[in-house]
Design an enzyme around this catalytic site. Structure first.
Site, mmCIF file in Angstrom:
data_model
loop_
_atom_site.group_PDB
_atom_site.id
_atom_site.type_symbol
_atom_site.label_atom_id
_atom_site.label_comp_id
_atom_site.label_asym_id
_atom_site.label_seq_id
_atom_site.Cartn_x
_atom_site.Cartn_y
_atom_site.Cartn_z
ATOM 1 N N TYR A 139 -6.793 16.067 -52.807
ATOM 2 C CA TYR A 139 -6.849 15.586 -51.428
ATOM 3 C C TYR A 139 -8.224 15.013 -51.082
ATOM 4 C CZ TYR A 139 -2.624 18.473 -50.773
ATOM 5 O OH TYR A 139 -1.381 19.056 -50.874
ATOM 6 N N LEU B 117 9.421 18.683 -42.512
ATOM 7 C CA LEU B 117 10.143 17.820 -41.568
ATOM 8 C C LEU B 117 10.591 16.512 -42.200
ATOM 9 C CD1 LEU B 117 7.849 18.405 -38.467
ATOM 10 C CD2 LEU B 117 9.958 19.614 -39.096
ATOM 11 N N ILE C 120 4.013 24.959 -44.421
ATOM 12 C CA ILE C 120 2.682 24.380 -44.173
ATOM 13 C C ILE C 120 2.818 22.987 -43.551
ATOM 14 C CG2 ILE C 120 1.279 25.710 -45.790
ATOM 15 C CD1 ILE C 120 1.740 23.501 -47.866
ATOM 16 N N LYS D 74 1.840 19.666 -41.475
ATOM 17 C CA LYS D 74 0.555 18.984 -41.378
ATOM 18 C C LYS D 74 0.605 17.939 -40.264
ATOM 19 C CE LYS D 74 1.219 15.116 -44.582
ATOM 20 N NZ LYS D 74 0.814 14.051 -43.631
ATOM 21 N N SER D 75 -0.506 17.788 -39.579
ATOM 22 C CA SER D 75 -0.677 16.738 -38.589
ATOM 23 C C SER D 75 -2.148 16.694 -38.230
ATOM 24 C CB SER D 75 0.150 16.994 -37.330
ATOM 25 O OG SER D 75 -0.089 15.974 -36.371
ATOM 26 N N ARG E 23 0.292 17.975 -31.753
ATOM 27 C CA ARG E 23 1.269 18.322 -32.783
ATOM 28 C C ARG E 23 0.821 19.550 -33.567
ATOM 29 N NH1 ARG E 23 4.973 14.964 -34.867
ATOM 30 N NH2 ARG E 23 4.992 14.171 -32.723
ATOM 31 N N ASN F 36 3.254 22.771 -33.741
ATOM 32 C CA ASN F 36 3.716 23.300 -35.027
ATOM 33 C C ASN F 36 3.377 24.771 -35.223
ATOM 34 O OD1 ASN F 36 4.733 20.794 -35.698
ATOM 35 N ND2 ASN F 36 3.029 20.242 -37.034
#
Length: 258
Positions: free
Chosen positions: A53, A190, A227, A229-230, A235, A239
């Site tokens: 990442y 999602l 897990i 992510k945003s 958001r 979440n």
């Protein structure tokens, strides 16, 4: 600081993992730092990153800036399979970037090619035994590959991080992991989910939440670590807001069949 009691799973060896984590894939630079710091302010206590990442330094800075004790934050990072010959150097680089003496969970990001599957796993167990990670696991492994590791070493991965969502629901796969004592951690929860589906909309309306929150809560109900992510503050907050409602067995079954 949050007063919310986040559900955890026991990984063995005295290690527990919060079942809701904050994913940082595709976040870099100041975006990664600000998003991770906000997640910690909201109440997340499980942060997921990876060598690939290229944001471990920003994640580490956010944890340091949070004011939280290191022991309060569960940190996961991952080794890219191409680094199979550089295991010690990779974990050293990750620890330096993350500003910590250890991580809580270290995963093999993808199965390595060739005959490196078992040797790499042995290296991971050695790193754990040195105390540089509290637990070790894998990501994107098949049950057959997990069996190879267990047969060769007698030790199963603590976690297998795999894509998971209602569209990917597979009771047999969940059962296979449970039989082997391997926790399932779902990423892309999602992705591929029709959030406008009537079933999700009905359940969301009942509890006054969003369809996305229903899907994330569903993961917890079936025992899967999730897990999301945003990088968007609202958001990130949404979440994590999963603990004011729970799903009935009937609602879980309806989502299983989406």
């Amino acid at each position: 600081m949050t007063a919310i009691e986040i559900p955890v799973l026991d990984l063995g060896g005295g290690v527990t993992i919060p079942m809701v984590g904050f994913g940082t894939w595709q976040m870099q630079g100041q975006v990664a730092h600000e998003a991770t710091r906000h997640a910690l302010q909201v109440g997340y206590r499980h942060i997921d990153t990876a060598t690939m990442y290229r944001n471990e330094d920003q994640v580490g800075r956010a944890i340091a800036d949070s004011g939280l004790d290191r022991s309060e934050v569960f940190v996961t990072t991952k080794l890219p399979p191409g680094n199979a010959g550089r295991v010690r150097a990779t974990i050293d680089d990750s620890l330096k970037a993350l500003r910590t003496d250890y991580v809580d969970l270290w995963l093999v990001h993808w199965p390595p090619r060739g005959r490196n599957l078992v040797p790499l796993w042995r290296d991971f167990l050695a790193i754990r035994d040195e105390g540089l990670t509290r637990a070790v696991g894998v990501s994107n492994y098949s049950v057959g590959q997990i069996d190879e590791l267990i047969e060769a070493t007698g030790e199963q991965p603590a976690v297998n991080q795999i894509p998971w969502s209602p569209a990917r629901y597979d009771q047999a796969l969940l059962a296979a992991h449970a039989e082997r004592g391997v926790a399932v951690e779902g990423y892309s929860p999602l992705k591929g989910t029709r959030l406008r589906d009537r079933t999700l909309a009905e359940i969301a309306a009942k509890y006054g939440v969003t369809p996305a929150q229903v899907v994330l809560r569903w993961h917890l109900e079936i025992g899967v670590i999730v897990i999301p992510k945003s990088s968007h503050p609202e958001r990130i907050e949404e979440n994590f807001d999963l603990f004011s409602f729970s799903l009935t067995p009937e609602e879980v079954a309806r989502i299983n069949h989406l």
